[in-house]
Design a protein around this motif. Structure first.
Motif, short mmCIF file in Angstrom:
data_model
loop_
_atom_site.label_atom_id
_atom_site.label_comp_id
_atom_site.label_asym_id
_atom_site.label_seq_id
_atom_site.Cartn_x
_atom_site.Cartn_y
_atom_site.Cartn_z
N VAL A 95 0.87 -1.22 0.01
CA VAL A 95 0.04 -0.13 -0.10
C VAL A 95 0.85 1.35 0.04
O VAL A 95 0.66 2.09 -0.80
N ALA A 96 1.96 1.24 0.78
CA ALA A 96 2.74 2.26 0.91
C ALA A 96 3.45 2.53 -0.65
O ALA A 96 3.67 3.83 -1.00
N ASN A 97 3.73 1.63 -1.43
CA ASN A 97 4.39 1.68 -2.61
C ASN A 97 3.31 2.32 -3.59
O ASN A 97 3.69 3.13 -4.47
N LEU A 98 2.11 1.84 -3.57
CA LEU A 98 1.09 2.29 -4.44
C LEU A 98 0.75 3.82 -4.14
O LEU A 98 0.82 4.62 -5.10
N ALA A 99 0.79 4.20 -2.85
CA ALA A 99 0.72 5.76 -2.51
C ALA A 99 1.95 6.30 -3.06
O ALA A 99 1.87 7.40 -3.42
N SER A 100 3.14 5.75 -3.03
CA SER A 100 4.33 6.58 -3.36
C SER A 100 4.37 6.66 -4.97
O SER A 100 4.61 7.69 -5.34
N THR A 101 3.68 5.86 -5.39
CA THR A 101 3.54 5.81 -7.00
C THR A 101 2.51 7.16 -7.45
O THR A 101 2.94 7.70 -8.40
N ALA A 102 1.50 7.06 -6.82
CA ALA A 102 0.44 8.12 -7.05
C ALA A 102 0.99 9.65 -6.67
O ALA A 102 0.78 10.48 -7.42
N LEU A 103 1.73 9.65 -5.58
CA LEU A 103 2.59 10.93 -5.36
C LEU A 103 3.57 11.25 -6.34
O LEU A 103 3.64 12.49 -6.61
N THR A 104 4.23 10.30 -6.75
CA THR A 104 5.36 10.53 -7.70
C THR A 104 4.64 11.28 -8.99
O THR A 104 5.12 12.11 -9.81
N ILE A 105 3.37 10.38 -9.52
CA ILE A 105 2.76 10.94 -10.73
C ILE A 105 2.23 12.33 -10.49
O ILE A 105 2.47 13.11 -11.29
N ALA A 106 1.66 12.57 -9.39
CA ALA A 106 1.18 14.01 -8.86
C ALA A 106 2.34 14.96 -8.97
O ALA A 106 1.76 16.11 -9.73
N ILE A 107 3.09 14.88 -8.43
CA ILE A 107 4.22 15.90 -8.17
C ILE A 107 5.27 16.01 -9.42
O ILE A 107 5.08 17.00 -9.99
N GLN A 108 5.89 14.94 -9.74
CA GLN A 108 6.78 14.93 -10.54
C GLN A 108 6.31 14.97 -12.16
O GLN A 108 7.02 15.11 -12.99
#
Length: 591
Positions: A162-175
């Motif tokens: 779950v942490a990795n999926l959330a990290s993926t979403a955050l990377t897409i959103a910010i970067q």
């Protein structure tokens, strides 16, 4: 105007006479320097850099530590680590389009805050569970005939996923989204921010695992979990504050038009290249996309008549299908696919390449040094990207980076056939009984070549004591594990690492090129879902390279894996060349 009096030859004094205007201008300039620095430190770029550095540092620490924790938990066996890797890759592969669609459909601040909160809280709870398991492992193993241990393992893997999926979403959103808006769609500023973020990632990739590894080595696993827990709580607060401030001072982030026609006008490529001859085609594409959306809405109305579970499942399938279709119809589809193909390789500083080098007599300290050199070449690639983009343009930068990458990898191909290479194609053929028994015995002895059995009994644990572990960013190296016989020659392994290290210059420059092409050419309404599918493709091709290693696991097979990797990379760059050719034809339709 400044007047200078002549000084006496001995003991003379030089006297400057300045006008009041010059003196006042110099004072203003002196006052403006700290003011400009303060403005930059409060600006959105610096806040994004700090927030990204904290997030990347935490991610790197956690990815390294969770693999080691799982090895320690399961009797020093690699099974849990393998299961975790499979779950992470499979979940992103299946849910990448869903994550991107969620990023597209919700306000930017809510997406960033939700992803940040889910990621850090998942890591925090997982760290607490790991601390309890390490502290009371014997007591937990006695409950429910050991099934409570299985439950704990499952909870740890699920939370980490779950942490990795959330990290993926955050990377897409910010970067992939915020940065484009913050730079005001300015291509030069966008290239600079992308390069800076990648440099931060390169540095944290080396330093963060080293830091948490030292804590785990000098203290214990429990202290290591506590260190990660505290870091994530502090990072959560700081990142939340910084991202909230960025959202407030950049009002464009609050504007997210849902209409496709409006989004098309926001595309960088459309702004730069729209002409009267292409107005009709762009309107036609917008009309087709609108018709597709109407058909989707009709299908959703039909789905409402089904039971809830079937509606959820069919909605999931429909979203994934539309996400992949959106990815396929992008003008940069071939460039994105080319980048994904570069993930199917053993020519990187992961556990596979470093493990192979260890079997060839390379020490852990030398491997750590080589990793540091590779990080420096990666930073050189980010610098080269910014220089080439200014001189030759973005598309040509990708061509130059591809040629440099492939040229350096030829050294790796040469290493397969160089002196000291353990490659033996005869090992792929099964041993058959023959009339001449000496042939079978010779082949059996040949299979023993370059293989290094462990010392001790069959019950020896896979990992040694903690005191003999060298912590690196991707693998664990051991002092008391025999490295086998010294190879006949080091020419092969030298060529291999020379190619891998130098190739990172072209690799990271090419990666930044494709990243910016995706940012510039994808419309705002599809930015999330397309980048989500791109993440899925990257994980899919990464899974293929693990399947390759499972199929040919011996050091004698590594040369075959090198050749297959170069073929995949060549295919990826060929896709980019096709994209570049098409893009140049669009720019010069009469040529």
């Amino acid at each position: 105007m400044s007047l200078r009096a002549d000084a006496a030859p001995c003991g003379g004094v030089v006297v400057d006479f300045e006008s009041d205007d010059i003196r006042e201008a110099r004072k203003k300039k002196a006052r403006s320097i700290p003011g400009s620095a303060l403005i930059y430190l409060r600006g959105p770029k610096f806040l994004i850099y700090v927030s990204g550095a904290l997030s990347m540092w935490g991610d790197r620490m956690w990815h390294f530590a969770i693999s080691v924790f799982l090895i320690e938990l399961y009797g020093r066996n690699l099974l849990l680590t393998a299961v975790f890797g499979l779950v992470v890759a499979g979940s992103v592969l299946l849910l990448g389009a869903m994550i991107g669609d969620w990023v597209d459909r919700n306000p930017r601040n809510k997406v960033a805050h939700a992803s940040l909160f889910i990621q850090n809280i998942s890591v925090t709870v997982c760290s607490i569970v790991l601390m309890l398991v390490f502290s009371y492992k014997k007591w937990i193993e006695q409950i429910w005939d050991g099934w409570l241990t299985v439950v704990c393992y499952t909870v740890v893997i699920i939370l980490a996923d779950v942490a990795n999926l959330a990290s993926t979403a955050l990377t897409i959103a910010i970067q992939r989204d915020w940065i484009v808006v913050i730079t005001g769609y300015n291509r030069g500023h966008l290239a600079g921010m992308n390069a800076t973020m990648r440099r931060i990632d390169q540095v944290t990739n080396i330093l963060a695992p080293l830091a948490v590894g030292q804590v785990m080595t000098l203290a214990s696993n429990v202290v290591g979990c506590g260190f990660i827990l505290g870091w994530n709580l502090v990072s959560l607060i700081v990142e939340f504050i910084f991202l909230s401030r960025v959202y407030r001072i950049v009002p464009e982030l609050s504007v997210k038009p849902p209409a496709v026609e409006e989004d098309d006008q926001n595309c960088l490529e459309g702004k730069a290249d729209r002409t009267n001859s292409t107005d009709g085609s762009s309107l036609g594409e917008a009309k087709n996309m609108a018709e597709e959306r109407c058909s989707i809405s009709l299908r959703l109305k039909e789905i409402t008549n089904l039971p809830l579970c079937f509606r959820k499942f069919q909605w999931f399938l429909s979203t994934c299908k539309e996400g992949w279709k959106a990815y396929y119809r992008q003008p940069v589809f071939l460039a994105g696919m080319g980048l994904a193909f570069l993930y199917t390789t053993v020519l990187g500083f992961d556990c596979i390449t470093t493990g192979y080098a260890y079997t060839q007599g390379i020490s852990g300290s030398l491997l750590s040094l080589l990793m540091g050199v590779s990080a420096i070449t990666g930073l050189m690639g980010t610098i080269m990207f910014t220089k080439l983009r200014k001189l030759y343009g973005l598309v040509n930068t990708g061509i130059i980076s591809s040629c440099l990458h492939l040229g350096c990898l030829l050294l790796c191909v040469c290493s397969v056939f160089a002196p000291g290479s353990p490659m033996d194609l005869s090992l792929l053929m099964p041993i058959t009984e023959s009339a001449n028994g000496s042939e079978s015995s010779n082949m059996a002895r040949q299979r023993q070549k370059h293989t290094y059995p462990l010392q001790g009994g069959s019950n020896q644990p896979l990992l040694p004591d903690r005191s003999s572990i060298h912590w690196t960013n991707t693998t664990v190296l051991f002092e008391n594990m025999p490295s086998g016989n010294t190879p006949e020659s080091y020419v092969s392994i030298i060529l291999l690492f020379l190619g891998v290290i130098t190739a990172r210059i072209g690799l990271w420059s090419f990666d930044l090129t494709v990243t910016q092409l995706l940012q510039e050419n994808i419309c705002e309404s599809e930015r999330g879902v397309v980048n989500g599918v791109q993440s899925s493709m990257n994980y899919l091709m990464d899974l293929l390279h693990f399947i390759m290693v499972i199929s040919a696991p011996q050091p004698q097979h590594f040369g075959i894996l090198v050749i297959i990797s170069v073929l995949f990379i060549t295919t990826g760059h060929t896709m980019y060349f096709l994209y570049a050719r098409k893009a140049k034809r669009k720019q010069h339709p009469n040529t």
